[in-house]
Design a protein around this motif. Structure first.
Motif, PDB file in Angstrom:
ATOM      1  N   UNK A  39       0.811  -1.212   0.000  1.00 27.10           N
ATOM      2  CA  UNK A  39       0.000   0.000   0.000  1.00 27.10           C
ATOM      3  C   UNK A  39       0.849   1.268   0.000  1.00 27.10           C
ATOM      4  N   UNK A  40       2.048   1.174   0.569  1.00 29.55           N
ATOM      5  CA  UNK A  40       2.888   2.371   0.726  1.00 29.55           C
ATOM      6  C   UNK A  40       3.845   2.544  -0.454  1.00 29.55           C
ATOM      7  N   UNK A  41       3.324   2.445  -1.659  1.00 34.11           N
ATOM      8  CA  UNK A  41       4.184   2.590  -2.833  1.00 34.11           C
ATOM      9  C   UNK A  41       4.701   4.022  -2.959  1.00 34.11           C
ATOM     10  N   UNK A 123       7.477  -0.743  13.319  1.00 32.02           N
ATOM     11  CA  UNK A 123       8.131   0.564  13.194  1.00 32.02           C
ATOM     12  C   UNK A 123       8.734   0.722  11.805  1.00 32.02           C
ATOM     13  N   UNK A 124       9.343  -0.347  11.295  1.00 33.66           N
ATOM     14  CA  UNK A 124       9.880  -0.308   9.946  1.00 33.66           C
ATOM     15  C   UNK A 124       8.801  -0.051   8.909  1.00 33.66           C
ATOM     16  N   UNK A 125       7.624  -0.616   9.122  1.00 29.31           N
ATOM     17  CA  UNK A 125       6.505  -0.370   8.213  1.00 29.31           C
ATOM     18  C   UNK A 125       6.128   1.110   8.188  1.00 29.31           C
ATOM     19  N   UNK A 126       6.188   1.754   9.343  1.00 28.49           N
ATOM     20  CA  UNK A 126       5.930   3.202   9.395  1.00 28.49           C
ATOM     21  C   UNK A 126       6.982   3.948   8.574  1.00 28.49           C
ATOM     22  N   UNK A 127       8.224   3.497   8.654  1.00 34.49           N
ATOM     23  CA  UNK A 127       9.283   4.128   7.862  1.00 34.49           C
ATOM     24  C   UNK A 127       9.041   3.973   6.366  1.00 34.49           C
ATOM     25  N   UNK A 128       8.613   2.785   5.926  1.00 32.81           N
ATOM     26  CA  UNK A 128       8.311   2.598   4.506  1.00 32.81           C
ATOM     27  C   UNK A 128       7.215   3.553   4.039  1.00 32.81           C
ATOM     28  N   UNK A 129       6.237   3.753   4.938  1.00 37.16           N
ATOM     29  CA  UNK A 129       5.086   4.576   4.566  1.00 37.16           C
ATOM     30  C   UNK A 129       5.453   6.056   4.488  1.00 37.16           C
ATOM     31  N   UNK A 130       6.198   6.520   5.484  1.00 39.53           N
ATOM     32  CA  UNK A 130       6.507   7.946   5.548  1.00 39.53           C
ATOM     33  C   UNK A 130       7.672   8.351   4.660  1.00 39.53           C
ATOM     34  N   UNK A 231      18.031   0.466   9.791  1.00 40.14           N
ATOM     35  CA  UNK A 231      17.489  -0.826  10.217  1.00 40.14           C
ATOM     36  C   UNK A 231      17.944  -1.197  11.616  1.00 40.14           C
ATOM     37  N   UNK A 232      19.225  -0.953  11.903  1.00 38.35           N
ATOM     38  CA  UNK A 232      19.735  -1.212  13.255  1.00 38.35           C
ATOM     39  C   UNK A 232      19.095  -0.278  14.270  1.00 38.35           C
ATOM     40  N   UNK A 233      18.879   0.988  13.883  1.00 35.28           N
ATOM     41  CA  UNK A 233      18.250   1.952  14.795  1.00 35.28           C
ATOM     42  C   UNK A 233      16.810   1.556  15.103  1.00 35.28           C
ATOM     43  N   UNK A 234      16.101   1.069  14.100  1.00 37.65           N
ATOM     44  CA  UNK A 234      14.725   0.617  14.311  1.00 37.65           C
ATOM     45  C   UNK A 234      14.690  -0.528  15.321  1.00 37.65           C
ATOM     46  N   UNK A 235      15.641  -1.441  15.225  1.00 38.84           N
ATOM     47  CA  UNK A 235      15.695  -2.538  16.196  1.00 38.84           C
ATOM     48  C   UNK A 235      15.991  -2.009  17.593  1.00 38.84           C
ATOM     49  N   UNK A 236      16.820  -0.966  17.688  1.00 37.23           N
ATOM     50  CA  UNK A 236      17.087  -0.369  18.997  1.00 37.23           C
ATOM     51  C   UNK A 236      15.846   0.252  19.605  1.00 37.23           C
TER      52      UNK A 236
END
Length: 317
Positions: A39-41, A123-130, A231-236
């Motif tokens: 959806x977040x193309x 959280x990563x999904x939010x990053x893909x969207x924004x 990606x590492x920051x998102x895991x943190x």
């Protein structure tokens, strides 16, 4: 102040996690992740601008590792082909395998680890969207990147569109480069192997897997170096939020799911028949009140008048 339980009661044990409840939960989160990517193309021109901005920022900081790695993977097929297989498959295999291993052998740690992984994924999904971001391989050829997945597509099941199976490239969002969850998930697997592996081989794999994955995502031109850092920051961030998520889930569950009542310590004994009828056996006796039957009440051998009771006659002097 140490926690003390009410005497005579025992707290009901925490419910044990079952695979038939865990599997649908994991599948639900992954379905949300996949659907969100579709959806977040976003706007293609905006995604390209974001990618070029990241590339310029890296060059300004002398962090541009993607070009030399991509040239190496493109020139040396014996490196590029295994790297493409690594990128296209291992995050689908290693991450579930580590989850199953934790569930079976490290059940005490499993819930926290699973919550950390799922929280970070969302959280990563939010990053893909924004922030839709064009990966290096989709930039104009003038920027010097070669799509190794397309170059070596005849060796694998993927086509020229990302790591999707051949003919299914349109079913994935190719502009979901920031952050790199390939690196994030690999880092999670590495931490789990390092902390709970217990052997030198497991700890070595825990270090090597995220490092090699970071090199692979850049060499195949699927991610920038800053995508890997993100990606590492998102895991943190997910690690910090996981306890909050678990506490919230516990409160919701306590509100809507009735908890088991405390079990009284003597409840089982109260309903059972008492064989001894309240008699107690002293040390050295096999039958209750054995000595009482042989000797008079209070006439224990060697007992003093005080021990015999008020009604016992005083011994002759």
């Amino acid at each position: 102040m140490p926690h003390t339980e009410t005497p005579g009661t025992e707290a009901a044990p925490a419910p044990r996690l079952r695979w038939w409840t865990e599997l649908p939960l994991i599948l639900l989160v992954y379905a949300c992740y996949s659907a969100g990517r579709l959806l977040a193309r976003g706007d293609v021109s905006g995604a390209v601008d974001h990618g070029l901005t990241i590339l310029r920022f890296e060059k300004a900081l002398y962090l541009n590792f993607e070009h030399p790695l991509n040239r190496l993977f493109t020139r040396e097929a014996w490196i590029g082909i295994p790297a493409d297989f690594w990128y296209a498959s291992l995050h689908y295999l290693v991450t579930p395998a580590v989850l199953v291993w934790l569930f079976r052998s490290r059940a005490v740690r499993y819930r926290a680890a699973r919550t950390w992984l799922m929280t970070s994924t969302l959280i990563g999904l939010i990053g893909f969207t924004l922030l839709p971001t064009c990966p290096p391989r989709l930039l104009d050829a003038s920027h010097g990147f070669v799509d190794t997945m397309a170059q070596y597509s005849s060796y694998g099941w993927w086509g020229g569109a990302a790591s999707a199976p051949r003919g299914m490239g349109d079913m994935t969002n190719q502009y979901a480069a920031m952050p790199s969850l390939h690196v994030g998930w690999a880092l999670w697997c590495g931490v789990m192997l390092w902390r709970h592996g217990g052997t030198r081989a497991a700890k070595s794999a825990g270090v090597a897997y995220p490092l090699i994955t970071t090199i692979v995502v850049m060499g195949t031109a699927n991610h920038y170096f800053l995508d890997a850092v993100a990606g590492a920051a998102v895991m943190g961030v997910g690690l910090l939020l996981a306890p909050v998520v678990m506490r919230t889930a516990d409160r919701v569950k306590a509100r809507f799911v009735p908890s088991a009542a405390p079990v009284a310590a003597g409840s089982s004994a109260a309903g059972s028949s008492i064989v001894s009828a309240g008699c107690q056996t002293s040390a050295g006796e096999r039958i209750p009140r054995q000595r009482e039957s042989r000797l008079g009440a209070g006439a224990e051998p060697g007992a003093s008048p005080k021990d015999a009771g008020d009604g016992a006659p005083a011994p002759a002097r």
